[in-house]
Design a protein around this motif. Sequence first.
Motif, PDB file in Angstrom:
ATOM      1  N   GLU A  49      -3.297  15.913   1.913  1.00 26.51           N
ATOM      2  CA  GLU A  49      -2.624  14.766   2.514  1.00 26.51           C
ATOM      3  C   GLU A  49      -1.354  14.421   1.726  1.00 26.51           C
ATOM      4  O   GLU A  49      -0.316  14.113   2.308  1.00 26.51           O
ATOM      5  CB  GLU A  49      -3.556  13.554   2.559  1.00 26.51           C
ATOM      6  CG  GLU A  49      -2.972  12.375   3.298  1.00 26.51           C
ATOM      7  CD  GLU A  49      -3.919  11.187   3.396  1.00 26.51           C
ATOM      8  OE1 GLU A  49      -3.438  10.109   3.786  1.00 26.51           O
ATOM      9  OE2 GLU A  49      -5.117  11.319   3.081  1.00 26.51           O
ATOM     10  N   LEU A  50      -1.425  14.497   0.399  1.00 27.80           N
ATOM     11  CA  LEU A  50      -0.239  14.233  -0.430  1.00 27.80           C
ATOM     12  C   LEU A  50       0.867  15.239  -0.138  1.00 27.80           C
ATOM     13  O   LEU A  50       2.038  14.878  -0.027  1.00 27.80           O
ATOM     14  CB  LEU A  50      -0.597  14.260  -1.918  1.00 27.80           C
ATOM     15  CG  LEU A  50      -1.360  13.063  -2.447  1.00 27.80           C
ATOM     16  CD1 LEU A  50      -1.781  13.310  -3.891  1.00 27.80           C
ATOM     17  CD2 LEU A  50      -0.522  11.804  -2.344  1.00 27.80           C
ATOM     18  N   GLU A  51       0.501  16.514  -0.008  1.00 30.63           N
ATOM     19  CA  GLU A  51       1.490  17.549   0.314  1.00 30.63           C
ATOM     20  C   GLU A  51       2.130  17.292   1.667  1.00 30.63           C
ATOM     21  O   GLU A  51       3.338  17.463   1.837  1.00 30.63           O
ATOM     22  CB  GLU A  51       0.829  18.925   0.297  1.00 30.63           C
ATOM     23  CG  GLU A  51       0.537  19.440  -1.089  1.00 30.63           C
ATOM     24  CD  GLU A  51      -0.121  20.807  -1.072  1.00 30.63           C
ATOM     25  OE1 GLU A  51       0.072  21.577  -0.091  1.00 30.63           O
ATOM     26  OE2 GLU A  51      -0.846  21.110  -2.034  1.00 30.63           O
ATOM     27  N   LYS A  52       1.318  16.877   2.636  1.00 32.40           N
ATOM     28  CA  LYS A  52       1.832  16.602   3.984  1.00 32.40           C
ATOM     29  C   LYS A  52       2.857  15.466   3.953  1.00 32.40           C
ATOM     30  O   LYS A  52       3.912  15.569   4.555  1.00 32.40           O
ATOM     31  CB  LYS A  52       0.659  16.264   4.913  1.00 32.40           C
ATOM     32  CG  LYS A  52       1.040  16.075   6.347  1.00 32.40           C
ATOM     33  CD  LYS A  52      -0.213  15.805   7.186  1.00 32.40           C
ATOM     34  CE  LYS A  52       0.143  15.573   8.635  1.00 32.40           C
ATOM     35  NZ  LYS A  52      -1.044  15.286   9.452  1.00 32.40           N
ATOM     36  N   VAL A  53       2.549  14.394   3.231  1.00 32.84           N
ATOM     37  CA  VAL A  53       3.476  13.274   3.119  1.00 32.84           C
ATOM     38  C   VAL A  53       4.726  13.688   2.364  1.00 32.84           C
ATOM     39  O   VAL A  53       5.850  13.368   2.763  1.00 32.84           O
ATOM     40  CB  VAL A  53       2.796  12.057   2.442  1.00 32.84           C
ATOM     41  CG1 VAL A  53       3.807  10.971   2.153  1.00 32.84           C
ATOM     42  CG2 VAL A  53       1.678  11.515   3.302  1.00 32.84           C
ATOM     43  N   ALA A  54       4.554  14.426   1.268  1.00 36.68           N
ATOM     44  CA  ALA A  54       5.696  14.865   0.470  1.00 36.68           C
ATOM     45  C   ALA A  54       6.650  15.736   1.294  1.00 36.68           C
ATOM     46  O   ALA A  54       7.880  15.657   1.122  1.00 36.68           O
ATOM     47  CB  ALA A  54       5.221  15.633  -0.765  1.00 36.68           C
ATOM     48  N   ALA A  55       6.120  16.517   2.199  1.00 37.88           N
ATOM     49  CA  ALA A  55       6.964  17.383   3.036  1.00 37.88           C
ATOM     50  C   ALA A  55       7.843  16.570   3.994  1.00 37.88           C
ATOM     51  O   ALA A  55       8.883  17.064   4.435  1.00 37.88           O
ATOM     52  CB  ALA A  55       6.079  18.355   3.828  1.00 37.88           C
TER      53      ALA A  55
ATOM     54  N   GLU B 255       0.844  -1.191   0.000  1.00 36.45           N
ATOM     55  CA  GLU B 255       0.000   0.000   0.000  1.00 36.45           C
ATOM     56  C   GLU B 255       0.882   1.243   0.000  1.00 36.45           C
ATOM     57  O   GLU B 255       1.809   1.357   0.797  1.00 36.45           O
ATOM     58  CB  GLU B 255      -0.934  -0.011   1.201  1.00 36.45           C
ATOM     59  CG  GLU B 255      -1.949  -1.132   1.108  1.00 36.45           C
ATOM     60  CD  GLU B 255      -2.965  -1.119   2.226  1.00 36.45           C
ATOM     61  OE1 GLU B 255      -3.102  -0.092   2.933  1.00 36.45           O
ATOM     62  OE2 GLU B 255      -3.631  -2.159   2.390  1.00 36.45           O
ATOM     63  N   MET B 256       0.567   2.170  -0.913  1.00 33.73           N
ATOM     64  CA  MET B 256       1.364   3.380  -1.083  1.00 33.73           C
ATOM     65  C   MET B 256       0.633   4.609  -0.532  1.00 33.73           C
ATOM     66  O   MET B 256      -0.588   4.633  -0.456  1.00 33.73           O
ATOM     67  CB  MET B 256       1.676   3.592  -2.562  1.00 33.73           C
ATOM     68  CG  MET B 256       2.467   2.456  -3.146  1.00 33.73           C
ATOM     69  SD  MET B 256       3.974   2.224  -2.190  1.00 33.73           S
ATOM     70  CE  MET B 256       5.037   1.554  -3.395  1.00 33.73           C
ATOM     71  N   PHE B 257       1.423   5.631  -0.208  1.00 30.34           N
ATOM     72  CA  PHE B 257       0.866   6.838   0.396  1.00 30.34           C
ATOM     73  C   PHE B 257      -0.106   7.570  -0.522  1.00 30.34           C
ATOM     74  O   PHE B 257      -0.942   8.337  -0.061  1.00 30.34           O
ATOM     75  CB  PHE B 257       1.987   7.790   0.855  1.00 30.34           C
ATOM     76  CG  PHE B 257       2.754   8.429  -0.268  1.00 30.34           C
ATOM     77  CD1 PHE B 257       2.342   9.629  -0.824  1.00 30.34           C
ATOM     78  CD2 PHE B 257       3.901   7.823  -0.765  1.00 30.34           C
ATOM     79  CE1 PHE B 257       3.059  10.215  -1.856  1.00 30.34           C
ATOM     80  CE2 PHE B 257       4.623   8.401  -1.786  1.00 30.34           C
ATOM     81  CZ  PHE B 257       4.202   9.599  -2.337  1.00 30.34           C
ATOM     82  N   TRP B 258      -0.018   7.342  -1.831  1.00 29.32           N
ATOM     83  CA  TRP B 258      -0.900   8.054  -2.764  1.00 29.32           C
ATOM     84  C   TRP B 258      -2.240   7.338  -2.965  1.00 29.32           C
ATOM     85  O   TRP B 258      -3.075   7.783  -3.738  1.00 29.32           O
ATOM     86  CB  TRP B 258      -0.220   8.306  -4.108  1.00 29.32           C
ATOM     87  CG  TRP B 258       0.201   7.068  -4.848  1.00 29.32           C
ATOM     88  CD1 TRP B 258      -0.587   6.266  -5.646  1.00 29.32           C
ATOM     89  CD2 TRP B 258       1.503   6.492  -4.892  1.00 29.32           C
ATOM     90  NE1 TRP B 258       0.141   5.229  -6.163  1.00 29.32           N
ATOM     91  CE2 TRP B 258       1.451   5.348  -5.710  1.00 29.32           C
ATOM     92  CE3 TRP B 258       2.734   6.816  -4.314  1.00 29.32           C
ATOM     93  CZ2 TRP B 258       2.545   4.536  -5.971  1.00 29.32           C
ATOM     94  CZ3 TRP B 258       3.826   6.002  -4.582  1.00 29.32           C
ATOM     95  CH2 TRP B 258       3.721   4.880  -5.402  1.00 29.32           C
ATOM     96  N   GLY B 259      -2.448   6.195  -2.251  1.00 28.97           N
ATOM     97  CA  GLY B 259      -3.740   5.548  -2.267  1.00 28.97           C
ATOM     98  C   GLY B 259      -3.847   4.289  -3.106  1.00 28.97           C
ATOM     99  O   GLY B 259      -4.922   3.707  -3.206  1.00 28.97           O
ATOM    100  N   ASP B 260      -2.762   3.866  -3.718  1.00 31.44           N
ATOM    101  CA  ASP B 260      -2.774   2.642  -4.525  1.00 31.44           C
ATOM    102  C   ASP B 260      -2.082   1.500  -3.799  1.00 31.44           C
ATOM    103  O   ASP B 260      -1.187   1.712  -2.985  1.00 31.44           O
ATOM    104  CB  ASP B 260      -2.029   2.847  -5.850  1.00 31.44           C
ATOM    105  CG  ASP B 260      -2.813   3.626  -6.887  1.00 31.44           C
ATOM    106  OD1 ASP B 260      -3.974   3.976  -6.619  1.00 31.44           O
ATOM    107  OD2 ASP B 260      -2.249   3.890  -7.967  1.00 31.44           O
ATOM    108  N   ARG B 261      -2.487   0.291  -4.127  1.00 32.99           N
ATOM    109  CA  ARG B 261      -1.692  -0.899  -3.837  1.00 32.99           C
ATOM    110  C   ARG B 261      -0.882  -1.082  -5.097  1.00 32.99           C
ATOM    111  O   ARG B 261      -1.429  -1.149  -6.202  1.00 32.99           O
ATOM    112  CB  ARG B 261      -2.615  -2.089  -3.555  1.00 32.99           C
ATOM    113  CG  ARG B 261      -1.867  -3.347  -3.171  1.00 32.99           C
ATOM    114  CD  ARG B 261      -2.794  -4.325  -2.445  1.00 32.99           C
ATOM    115  NE  ARG B 261      -2.194  -5.633  -2.323  1.00 32.99           N
ATOM    116  CZ  ARG B 261      -1.211  -5.971  -1.502  1.00 32.99           C
ATOM    117  NH1 ARG B 261      -0.699  -5.043  -0.696  1.00 32.99           N
ATOM    118  NH2 ARG B 261      -0.713  -7.183  -1.462  1.00 32.99           N
TER     119      ARG B 261
END
Length: 89
Positions: free
Chosen positions: A80-86, A49-55
């Motif tokens: 949420e993507l920006e938060k993870v990317a940071a 499972e990846m942070f962008w929502g895909d398996r």
Amino acid sequence: TDEWPEHGSLSPLGLGGSPVTIHLQVTDCDAWFQRAVEAGCQVVMPLEEMFWGDRYGIVSDPYGHKWSIATNIREVSPEELEKVAATMT
């Protein structure tokens, strides 16, 4: 397919690699991934499972072509993507 050097058709193995990954977005990545492995593909990156929502996972076929295979398992907001990317370096 097999290489045909006499016609200028070489696989990534004959060329020493490729910058290309073919992506399959499917409804059941686990089944497709297993099917690819059973057909002779080597696991490059196991499904997870990846942070962008895909398996998501990657296999390499017997000719050296890389295939990424994924299924969307959840929607991820841009915030949420920006938060993870940071947090990534």
